[in-house]
Structures are given as C-alpha cells and as structure tokens.
Design a protein around this motif. Structure first.
Motif, PDB file in Angstrom:
ATOM      1  N   HIS A  23       3.782 -25.918  34.378  1.00 43.90           N
ATOM      2  CA  HIS A  23       4.063 -25.343  33.069  1.00 43.90           C
ATOM      3  C   HIS A  23       5.566 -25.478  32.842  1.00 43.90           C
ATOM      4  O   HIS A  23       6.362 -25.173  33.725  1.00 43.90           O
ATOM      5  CB  HIS A  23       3.635 -23.869  33.086  1.00 43.90           C
ATOM      6  CG  HIS A  23       3.899 -23.112  31.838  1.00 43.90           C
ATOM      7  ND1 HIS A  23       4.363 -23.678  30.669  1.00 43.90           N
ATOM      8  CD2 HIS A  23       3.756 -21.778  31.572  1.00 43.90           C
ATOM      9  CE1 HIS A  23       4.494 -22.743  29.744  1.00 43.90           C
ATOM     10  NE2 HIS A  23       4.131 -21.590  30.270  1.00 43.90           N
ATOM     11  N   ARG A  88      -2.970 -21.103  31.295  1.00 43.35           N
ATOM     12  CA  ARG A  88      -3.183 -21.106  29.848  1.00 43.35           C
ATOM     13  C   ARG A  88      -2.854 -22.447  29.200  1.00 43.35           C
ATOM     14  O   ARG A  88      -3.182 -22.672  28.040  1.00 43.35           O
ATOM     15  CB  ARG A  88      -2.325 -20.034  29.182  1.00 43.35           C
ATOM     16  CG  ARG A  88      -2.617 -18.604  29.604  1.00 43.35           C
ATOM     17  CD  ARG A  88      -1.827 -17.623  28.738  1.00 43.35           C
ATOM     18  NE  ARG A  88      -2.029 -16.251  29.139  1.00 43.35           N
ATOM     19  CZ  ARG A  88      -1.197 -15.570  29.910  1.00 43.35           C
ATOM     20  NH1 ARG A  88      -0.094 -16.156  30.354  1.00 43.35           N
ATOM     21  NH2 ARG A  88      -1.451 -14.313  30.240  1.00 43.35           N
ATOM     22  N   ARG A  89      -2.199 -23.356  29.913  1.00 44.12           N
ATOM     23  CA  ARG A  89      -1.650 -24.558  29.295  1.00 44.12           C
ATOM     24  C   ARG A  89      -2.664 -25.691  29.244  1.00 44.12           C
ATOM     25  O   ARG A  89      -3.206 -26.108  30.272  1.00 44.12           O
ATOM     26  CB  ARG A  89      -0.401 -25.017  30.047  1.00 44.12           C
ATOM     27  CG  ARG A  89       0.623 -23.921  30.293  1.00 44.12           C
ATOM     28  CD  ARG A  89       1.023 -23.209  29.039  1.00 44.12           C
ATOM     29  NE  ARG A  89       1.742 -24.090  28.123  1.00 44.12           N
ATOM     30  CZ  ARG A  89       2.211 -23.693  26.927  1.00 44.12           C
ATOM     31  NH1 ARG A  89       2.006 -22.462  26.514  1.00 44.12           N
ATOM     32  NH2 ARG A  89       2.857 -24.564  26.171  1.00 44.12           N
ATOM     33  N   LYS A  90      -2.894 -26.215  28.034  1.00 46.91           N
ATOM     34  CA  LYS A  90      -3.872 -27.293  27.873  1.00 46.91           C
ATOM     35  C   LYS A  90      -3.447 -28.549  28.622  1.00 46.91           C
ATOM     36  O   LYS A  90      -4.295 -29.266  29.173  1.00 46.91           O
ATOM     37  CB  LYS A  90      -4.088 -27.602  26.395  1.00 46.91           C
ATOM     38  CG  LYS A  90      -2.890 -28.196  25.673  1.00 46.91           C
ATOM     39  CD  LYS A  90      -3.196 -28.474  24.209  1.00 46.91           C
ATOM     40  CE  LYS A  90      -1.991 -29.077  23.491  1.00 46.91           C
ATOM     41  NZ  LYS A  90      -2.266 -29.314  22.057  1.00 46.91           N
ATOM     42  N   ASN A 197      -6.807 -26.211  23.018  1.00 46.24           N
ATOM     43  CA  ASN A 197      -5.501 -25.626  22.703  1.00 46.24           C
ATOM     44  C   ASN A 197      -5.040 -24.789  23.890  1.00 46.24           C
ATOM     45  O   ASN A 197      -5.817 -24.490  24.797  1.00 46.24           O
ATOM     46  CB  ASN A 197      -5.597 -24.720  21.462  1.00 46.24           C
ATOM     47  CG  ASN A 197      -6.055 -25.460  20.229  1.00 46.24           C
ATOM     48  OD1 ASN A 197      -5.325 -26.272  19.674  1.00 46.24           O
ATOM     49  ND2 ASN A 197      -7.288 -25.184  19.796  1.00 46.24           N
ATOM     50  N   ASN A 198      -3.768 -24.391  23.856  1.00 46.77           N
ATOM     51  CA  ASN A 198      -3.290 -23.431  24.839  1.00 46.77           C
ATOM     52  C   ASN A 198      -3.995 -22.100  24.621  1.00 46.77           C
ATOM     53  O   ASN A 198      -4.319 -21.731  23.487  1.00 46.77           O
ATOM     54  CB  ASN A 198      -1.779 -23.221  24.703  1.00 46.77           C
ATOM     55  CG  ASN A 198      -0.987 -24.453  25.069  1.00 46.77           C
ATOM     56  OD1 ASN A 198      -1.372 -25.220  25.944  1.00 46.77           O
ATOM     57  ND2 ASN A 198       0.140 -24.661  24.408  1.00 46.77           N
TER      58      ASN A 198
END
Length: 207
Positions: A23, A88-90, A197-198
């Motif tokens: 991230h 959480r990061r796509k 998406n995130n």
C-alpha cells in the motif's frame, strides 16, 4: 557475488527475483525493507500498479494478464507487505491475483506475506478473538480479516504463508525460497472476485 551469513559461512539458499506488493501509505517501510533486506533478493521489482495504469473496463482476465506480463514481469516470488489498511487496496488485490496466474509469457509466482511494524498486532482478548485469530509462522497473532483476502485464501489452501517482520537475512531468504518451491507443489486459490474499487476506510474487516 557470493553472500555470507552471520557466521561467515557461504549461503546455500538461492535468491529469487521478487515482486513487492504494498500500500503506498507504507512506502517508508517498503524502502526500509529493500534497504535492509535487498541483498536477499535476486533483484526486486517494485513497479506497482497505480491509478490510471490499467483501464478498469477491461475484463478481469485481461487486467490480470496485463499486470502479470507488464508489471510483475519475470518475478518468481510475490511478497506482500501487510500494514494497516493494505487489505482495502484494489491494486494489492489485483497484484496478488495476477501474480498467481499462469500466462504464456510468465508462470505464476510463489506468494508470501510479511506483517509490517505498522500492522497493529494484538493478543486475543475474548473467546471470539481466540476463534478468529491466527498465528503467523513466527508465532505472533494476526486477524485474518485484516490482511488482503486473496492472501488469506492462499494461506488457507497452503499455497502461501505469512510471517512477522524478519529478524535475520537468512530467515527472509528461506521464506522467499520456500514460497518459490510451493508454487510447483500446491495450486493457488484465485477464485475470489477481483476488487472493483478500494474498500472504505471505515470498514474495519473484509468479511
């Protein structure tokens, strides 16, 4: 160039070209990781995917193939640095999904995760925690629902492992080599739908 361990003995564990997925909020730790442990890699690839790099209207297979062939390239192991919010990061999800996918140009990579110092490790404080929490290979607790879900899937099926922040170069090289070996002895789990998406910063767990 030969390398030697703390006892002055020549290392016999091979190094592998390693793609680092992370991230961007954890860029400080990523740079520290490469600075401190970079000699344990046969080079590393940090061409991470950014917003705008990939057309989101492409099919899932096209996105995964493009990332595997154009970004992760000839890496043989993918190492995920797990901090707060990494799950959480796509782009992290896309990179993991792409790395464990075979393409005509590049076979799948091995996979492992490492908890960053910024990952808030805590001990179980309730019966519910005891049921949910898992142990890293180093014996420290982590919440499986606060690491990237696709990494979790592959830990569960035996394709990947997760570790605490390394304390020696020999340990890290062993972990990477074991991930490389597992890629040919265990099938990965890549069945989860890719992130579109995130995830929201207010979402505390992915399940």
């Amino acid at each position: 160039m030969s390398s030697y361990n703390y006892f002055g003995m020549k290392n016999t564990i091979p190094r592998h070209k390693t793609f680092i997925s992370f991230h961007h909020n954890d860029d400080y730790y990523k740079r520290e990781f490469e600075k401190k442990w970079g000699e344990q890699f046969d080079g590393f690839i940090s061409k991470a995917v950014n917003d705008g790099d990939i057309n989101p209207s492409l099919s899932t297979d096209s996105i995964r193939q493009k990332i595997r062939d154009d970004f992760i390239a000839d890496a043989t192991v993918t190492l995920v640095l797990v901090g707060q919010g990494t799950w959480r990061r796509k782009h992290v999800d896309w990179e993991i999904a792409s790395s464990i996918r075979d393409t005509k140009r590049n076979p799948r990579t091995g996979l492992l995760g490492i908890l960053l110092p910024s990952y808030l490790e805590r001990s179980p404080s309730s019966v519910n925690d005891l049921i949910r929490f898992k142990l890293t290979e180093g014996g420290s607790f982590y919440n499986p629902y606060t690491i990237p879900p696709r990494l979790h899937d592959n830990i569960e099926c035996g394709f990947a492992k997760i570790y605490p922040w390394p304390s020696s170069p020999q340990d890290l090289r062993s972990w990477i080599h074991e991930a490389f070996q597992r890629r040919d002895t265990c099938l990965p789990n890549n069945s989860r739908d890719s992130f579109a998406n995130n995830r929201s910063e207010t979402q505390m767990e992915w399940r």
